[in-house]
Design an enzyme around this catalytic site. Sequence first.
Site, PDB file in Angstrom:
ATOM      1  N   HIS A 178       0.484 -41.709 -54.102  1.00  0.00           N
ATOM      2  CA  HIS A 178      -0.065 -41.772 -55.457  1.00  0.00           C
ATOM      3  C   HIS A 178      -1.361 -42.590 -55.465  1.00  0.00           C
ATOM      4  O   HIS A 178      -2.366 -42.180 -56.077  1.00  0.00           O
ATOM      5  CB  HIS A 178       0.972 -42.405 -56.391  1.00  0.00           C
ATOM      6  CG  HIS A 178       0.449 -42.752 -57.752  1.00  0.00           C
ATOM      7  ND1 HIS A 178       0.612 -41.932 -58.854  1.00  0.00           N
ATOM      8  CD2 HIS A 178      -0.229 -43.850 -58.199  1.00  0.00           C
ATOM      9  CE1 HIS A 178       0.042 -42.501 -59.904  1.00  0.00           C
ATOM     10  NE2 HIS A 178      -0.466 -43.661 -59.544  1.00  0.00           N
ATOM     11  N   GLU A 179      -1.368 -43.737 -54.803  1.00  0.00           N
ATOM     12  CA  GLU A 179      -2.565 -44.580 -54.769  1.00  0.00           C
ATOM     13  C   GLU A 179      -3.699 -43.906 -54.000  1.00  0.00           C
ATOM     14  O   GLU A 179      -4.871 -44.010 -54.381  1.00  0.00           O
ATOM     15  CB  GLU A 179      -2.242 -45.945 -54.157  1.00  0.00           C
ATOM     16  CG  GLU A 179      -1.204 -46.745 -54.924  1.00  0.00           C
ATOM     17  CD  GLU A 179      -1.554 -46.929 -56.386  1.00  0.00           C
ATOM     18  OE1 GLU A 179      -2.749 -46.956 -56.726  1.00  0.00           O
ATOM     19  OE2 GLU A 179      -0.629 -47.024 -57.220  1.00  0.00           O
TER      20      GLU A 179
ATOM     21  N   HIS B  86      -5.523 -41.499 -56.180  1.00  0.00           N
ATOM     22  CA  HIS B  86      -6.550 -42.128 -57.020  1.00  0.00           C
ATOM     23  C   HIS B  86      -7.874 -42.208 -56.259  1.00  0.00           C
ATOM     24  O   HIS B  86      -8.945 -41.945 -56.811  1.00  0.00           O
ATOM     25  CB  HIS B  86      -6.116 -43.543 -57.418  1.00  0.00           C
ATOM     26  CG  HIS B  86      -5.189 -43.598 -58.589  1.00  0.00           C
ATOM     27  ND1 HIS B  86      -5.465 -42.974 -59.784  1.00  0.00           N
ATOM     28  CD2 HIS B  86      -3.993 -44.224 -58.757  1.00  0.00           C
ATOM     29  CE1 HIS B  86      -4.482 -43.211 -60.644  1.00  0.00           C
ATOM     30  NE2 HIS B  86      -3.573 -43.960 -60.033  1.00  0.00           N
TER      31      HIS B  86
ATOM     32  N   GLU C 294      -3.289 -40.977 -64.410  1.00  0.00           N
ATOM     33  CA  GLU C 294      -1.990 -41.253 -63.798  1.00  0.00           C
ATOM     34  C   GLU C 294      -1.228 -39.959 -63.543  1.00  0.00           C
ATOM     35  O   GLU C 294      -0.595 -39.791 -62.497  1.00  0.00           O
ATOM     36  CB  GLU C 294      -1.179 -42.206 -64.675  1.00  0.00           C
ATOM     37  CG  GLU C 294      -1.728 -43.617 -64.726  1.00  0.00           C
ATOM     38  CD  GLU C 294      -1.902 -44.237 -63.346  1.00  0.00           C
ATOM     39  OE1 GLU C 294      -1.027 -44.039 -62.479  1.00  0.00           O
ATOM     40  OE2 GLU C 294      -2.921 -44.921 -63.133  1.00  0.00           O
TER      41      GLU C 294
END
Length: 290
Positions: free
Chosen positions: A136-137, A140, A208
């Site tokens: 997930h990071e 980003h 997100e």
Amino acid sequence: MEWKTDWGLRGRMVLTGFLLFALYIVFGAVVLELGYGGMLIFMVPFLFAQFFFSDKLALYSMGAHEVSEEEYPDLHRTITRLSQQADLPKPKVAVADSRVPNAFATGRSQKNSAVCVTTGLLRTLDDEELEGVLAHELAHIKNRDVMVMTIASFLSTVAFIIVRWGWLFGGGDNRGGNQAPVLVAIVVSLVVWIVSFLLIRLLSRYREFAADRGGAAISGKPGALASALITIDSGMERVPQEDLRDTAEMNAFFVIPIKSGFVGKLFSTHPSTEKRVERLRELEREFESA
């Protein structure tokens, strides 16, 4: 990995950037007219410092430090593998000594980025859940939304500083005790701060969802991220309040935000965990049927 460009996110980043730029052009003109040009010039070096050293500043604010492969071999190994799957340069790896189970990505570009996890997160998640959060990071970073959030956050901070400390500066013609320019500057700054605050929150919520989808594409395990979000969310309830307050300023960058009552939820930087988990479960079903 089958990576699909999220045009919805890119469109929102461009629109948010344009609206913020227009907002601050008006803001700058008003502030200059009121005699606060010196204050704006004083803030320019801080803008460059935040842009070029955003990763170091974010890590410092969290009390985090970069760690070597010898210190955290499993963490490095996982990030290396996921970075290769995401076709990204490996970011710096950092750890913050905090009981709050969380993680964030920072940096001005894909080549100058860092992924930070807390010791609380490492103790809370299993290997697959941690992999989901790290993916997930990295999403980003892949989406380049960290840089946009960094710049947008700085600009709102400038307005907030004037709102909070504008009364200390003379500004305009204050002969005879005339404080009207000071009050006008504070009111204008307050409006700018509120509008920029809301724009950042709207972008942050969408990004997100985009990072959840991107993380699922990188790891191939949307269910693992969904499980991690549930575990982190429930783990927040057991963290002492002073720890939550110490890290709340990084809310927009965390995988799960620090909640603070009704107002905190209303202006949350993130969509609800329930909605995120629901979408990840849908992705999991799509992966299984593919």
